[in-house]
Design a protein around this motif. Structure first.
Motif, PDB file in Angstrom:
ATOM      1  N   GLY A  25       4.921   3.194  -5.649  1.00 19.20           N
ATOM      2  CA  GLY A  25       3.642   2.656  -6.095  1.00 19.20           C
ATOM      3  C   GLY A  25       3.685   2.202  -7.538  1.00 19.20           C
ATOM      4  O   GLY A  25       3.186   1.124  -7.886  1.00 19.20           O
ATOM      5  N   ILE A  80      -4.587   8.183   3.036  1.00 15.86           N
ATOM      6  CA  ILE A  80      -3.757   7.713   4.141  1.00 15.86           C
ATOM      7  C   ILE A  80      -4.160   8.475   5.404  1.00 15.86           C
ATOM      8  O   ILE A  80      -4.339   9.698   5.374  1.00 15.86           O
ATOM      9  CB  ILE A  80      -2.260   7.892   3.796  1.00 15.86           C
ATOM     10  CG1 ILE A  80      -1.384   7.042   4.698  1.00 15.86           C
ATOM     11  CG2 ILE A  80      -1.837   9.342   3.825  1.00 15.86           C
ATOM     12  CD1 ILE A  80       0.056   6.923   4.204  1.00 15.86           C
ATOM     13  N   ASP A  85       4.278   2.244   1.943  1.00 13.33           N
ATOM     14  CA  ASP A  85       2.936   2.624   1.500  1.00 13.33           C
ATOM     15  C   ASP A  85       3.050   3.581   0.319  1.00 13.33           C
ATOM     16  O   ASP A  85       3.569   4.690   0.460  1.00 13.33           O
ATOM     17  CB  ASP A  85       2.184   3.300   2.654  1.00 13.33           C
ATOM     18  CG  ASP A  85       0.699   3.480   2.355  1.00 13.33           C
ATOM     19  OD1 ASP A  85       0.356   3.713   1.180  1.00 13.33           O
ATOM     20  OD2 ASP A  85      -0.103   3.393   3.296  1.00 13.33           O
ATOM     21  N   ARG A 118       1.014   5.446  -1.078  1.00 11.16           N
ATOM     22  CA  ARG A 118       0.316   6.729  -0.951  1.00 11.16           C
ATOM     23  C   ARG A 118       1.269   7.806  -0.439  1.00 11.16           C
ATOM     24  O   ARG A 118       1.029   9.001  -0.640  1.00 11.16           O
ATOM     25  CB  ARG A 118      -0.880   6.579  -0.010  1.00 11.16           C
ATOM     26  CG  ARG A 118      -1.990   5.714  -0.570  1.00 11.16           C
ATOM     27  CD  ARG A 118      -3.079   5.446   0.442  1.00 11.16           C
ATOM     28  NE  ARG A 118      -2.602   4.611   1.550  1.00 11.16           N
ATOM     29  CZ  ARG A 118      -3.372   4.168   2.537  1.00 11.16           C
ATOM     30  NH1 ARG A 118      -4.664   4.472   2.547  1.00 11.16           N
ATOM     31  NH2 ARG A 118      -2.870   3.415   3.502  1.00 11.16           N
ATOM     32  N   MET A 148      -3.452  -6.858   0.359  1.00  9.63           N
ATOM     33  CA  MET A 148      -2.278  -6.112  -0.089  1.00  9.63           C
ATOM     34  C   MET A 148      -1.363  -6.969  -0.967  1.00  9.63           C
ATOM     35  O   MET A 148      -0.411  -7.604  -0.490  1.00  9.63           O
ATOM     36  CB  MET A 148      -1.501  -5.578   1.121  1.00  9.63           C
ATOM     37  CG  MET A 148      -2.255  -4.535   1.923  1.00  9.63           C
ATOM     38  SD  MET A 148      -2.554  -3.012   0.990  1.00  9.63           S
ATOM     39  CE  MET A 148      -4.335  -3.071   0.840  1.00  9.63           C
ATOM     40  N   ARG A 195      -7.607  -0.047  -1.723  1.00  7.55           N
ATOM     41  CA  ARG A 195      -7.378   0.805  -0.554  1.00  7.55           C
ATOM     42  C   ARG A 195      -6.324   1.868  -0.847  1.00  7.55           C
ATOM     43  O   ARG A 195      -6.470   3.024  -0.451  1.00  7.55           O
ATOM     44  CB  ARG A 195      -6.943  -0.056   0.637  1.00  7.55           C
ATOM     45  CG  ARG A 195      -6.422   0.750   1.831  1.00  7.55           C
ATOM     46  CD  ARG A 195      -6.275  -0.100   3.069  1.00  7.55           C
ATOM     47  NE  ARG A 195      -7.588  -0.456   3.595  1.00  7.55           N
ATOM     48  CZ  ARG A 195      -7.780  -1.350   4.560  1.00  7.55           C
ATOM     49  NH1 ARG A 195      -6.747  -2.003   5.073  1.00  7.55           N
ATOM     50  NH2 ARG A 195      -8.992  -1.601   4.994  1.00  7.55           N
ATOM     51  N   LEU A 196      -5.283   1.488  -1.549  1.00  9.69           N
ATOM     52  CA  LEU A 196      -4.189   2.419  -1.817  1.00  9.69           C
ATOM     53  C   LEU A 196      -4.557   3.444  -2.886  1.00  9.69           C
ATOM     54  O   LEU A 196      -3.960   4.515  -2.953  1.00  9.69           O
ATOM     55  CB  LEU A 196      -2.944   1.642  -2.245  1.00  9.69           C
ATOM     56  CG  LEU A 196      -2.457   0.578  -1.254  1.00  9.69           C
ATOM     57  CD1 LEU A 196      -1.233  -0.141  -1.807  1.00  9.69           C
ATOM     58  CD2 LEU A 196      -2.155   1.192   0.101  1.00  9.69           C
TER      59      LEU A 196
END
Length: 512
Positions: free
Chosen positions: A119, A247, A111, A113, A100, A241-242
């Motif tokens: 983001g 999520i 997060d 997402r 991360m 991952r993001l």
């Protein structure tokens, strides 16, 4: 969060003690907690074995925080790896998809997402994954100064830019950003109170507009530093991952982040090119530079089909061509709308309308300017009155005139005359048909290029049969704009072809 939920821990006393130790040893708690979270997952997945951990036991909810802080501060045992941060550990052990960080800086708690604007703020922060360059959580989570739906994309690029610009000045003023929770009145993030403070402190007048412009100048200067050090669009991203893993639960369950959609709009708003590099137009408007940066690569779209031209234009633009030319055949085939389409698709590119005007200079320049052209191509064979009219019209609309010396018998004399008539660029051009005679290929005319460059003070462009292996010659001769047609438009990979030529001309220019 970082030393607690990030590691599956809930003992507040243990977290507080470790936090205090981090502060005492100068260890960033966000980065430290992220490093531990990465290590726990990497160990869980078998990427980091017990030998690397030594006598340290790592598992979710089972972490001796204080001891790990000490090991990290002293760079002993596993602490030596932790001290390197998440990016370097993931490069060493693997698992980059769950490392991360952005640009090497570990991410805070929010997060993206479930908070789309945050983001984009992470991805475009000049210092990496920082939440304080644009604290979009203020609106997306805390509803200040008003509620902003965290799951929507609309309007987020503009808001991120606005906040980045304002916060850049607050950082320079060394003002706590939490004060903005009370002082911002709307989603325009008005810096009025700060502008008055800055005016009082410096004696220079700042209103909202000047304050934002100062912030924009700071942000672009930082970006230029990053570009110089090798950063580009590929670094304005987030961990895989993001971007790819939905999520798992909560209000944003199932969500991922479509970053590219916001990034394209953000670059346009910033006045940066498609690769995230500030354009000359933006830097000139901010006073960061006083004249354009040379050399420039121009792709000549001498084609018939508009869709094909737009496809190649996008590839060439991504490859580094800053000037996109609607070639004469394209304009004759589909009309002046090709200029409008190029400007619409690539608003931060310099669009050239190669009209090769021979008469009615004012009218044709006006048509091109109204269609969105930044530069209008006029034939050097035109009557002087035609040139004067074209120049006059260009001044009215804020565009430039490039005079093409194709088939001009005495290009040196005519170049001097055209400069006196007020044109902005001279183009020494060997036409496609003329290139059948090898002596007419532009790289055979190096001495002519040199003489023209030495005789005029305006930039000289060159066109006609230029390829990657000949581009350096014309740059060395003094050309500022390198116009390439077939070597890009007929290439199997126009982006790569443009990129290679761009690297060649920049390398040669640095050697001058």
């Amino acid at each position: 969060w970082s030393l607690g939920a990030q590691c599956g821990l809930s003992d507040l006393e243990e977290i507080a003690v470790a936090n205090d130790l981090c502060n005492r040893y100068g260890i960033d708690t966000i980065s430290f907690g992220n490093a531990l979270g990465y290590l726990i997952e990497a160990h869980e997945k078998g990427l980091v074995d017990d030998k690397v951990l030594g006598d340290v036991k790592l598992d979710w909810g089972r972490v001796n925080l204080s001891r790990l802080v000490m090991l990290t501060a002293l760079k002993e045992g596993i602490g030596e790896h932790i001290a390197e941060g998440v990016r370097r550990m993931s490069e060493k052990f693997g698992g980059e998809e769950f490392a991360m960080h952005v640009k090497g800086l570990e991410l805070p708690a929010y997060d993206p997402r479930g908070a789309k604007g945050m983001g984009l703020a992470y991805a475009t922060s000049n210092r990496g994954g920082c939440h304080l360059r644009a604290y979009m959580v203020m609106s997306e989570i805390l509803s200040l100064p008003q509620y902003l739906d965290p799951l929507k994309y609309e309007g987020k690029p503009e808001l991120v830019k606005l906040m980045q610009d304002v916060y850049a000045v607050l950082d320079s003023m060394i003002v706590c950003k939490f004060t903005s929770f009370a002082l911002f009145r709307s989603m325009r993030y008005e810096p009025g109170p700060y502008a008055r403070l800055l005016t009082t402190a410096t004696g220079f007048f700042f209103d909202d507009e000047e304050f934002r412009k100062a912030g924009e100048r700071i942000y672009n200067l930082e970006r230029l530093f990053n570009v110089r050090e090798g950063f580009s669009r590929i670094d304005d991203t987030l961990p895989k991952r993001l971007l790819n893993e939905p999520i798992p639960d909560g209000p944003a369950k199932g969500g991922i982040l479509d970053l590219n959609m916001m990034l394209e709009e953000y670059y346009v708003l910033r006045g940066w090119d498609v690769n995230g590099v500030p354009t000359d137009y933006k830097l000139l408007s901010l006073g960061i530079i006083t004249k354009p940066r040379w050399p420039k690569l121009q792709v000549a779209l001498d084609l018939r089909d508009l869709d094909e031209a737009l496809r190649i234009a996008e590839a060439a633009y991504r490859g580094g061509a800053e000037f996109l030319e609607a070639g004469t055949p394209l304009i004759k085939s589909v009309g002046i709308r090709c200029v409008s389409e190029l400007k619409k698709r690539f608003p931060n590119a310099v669009v050239v309308a190669d009209l090769k005007t021979l008469d009615v200079g004012w009218m044709e320049t006006e048509i091109a300017a109204q269609a969105g052209a930044d530069i209008v191509g006029i034939s050097g064979l035109s009557n002087d009155n035609t040139i004067r009219d074209a120049v006059g019209c260009a001044r009215k609309y804020g565009v430039k005139i490039m005079c093409d010396l194709i088939e001009v018998k005495d290009p040196l004399r005519r170049a001097k005359e055209l400069e006196k008539l007020g044109v902005d660029f001279i183009c020494l051009h060997s036409g496609i048909d003329a290139q059948r005679d090898r002596e007419q290929v532009i790289d055979r005319k190096v001495e002519t290029i040199k003489k023209i460059v030495e005789s005029v003070d305006i930039p000289v462009a060159v066109a006609g049969g230029i390829r990657a292996d000949t581009a350096a010659k014309v740059v060395k001769a003094g050309a500022k704009i390198i116009i390439v047609g077939g070597a890009i438009t007929r290439a199997s990979d126009p982006k790569e072809a443009a990129s290679i030529i761009k690297r060649v001309i920049e390398a040669e220019y640095r050697n001058l």
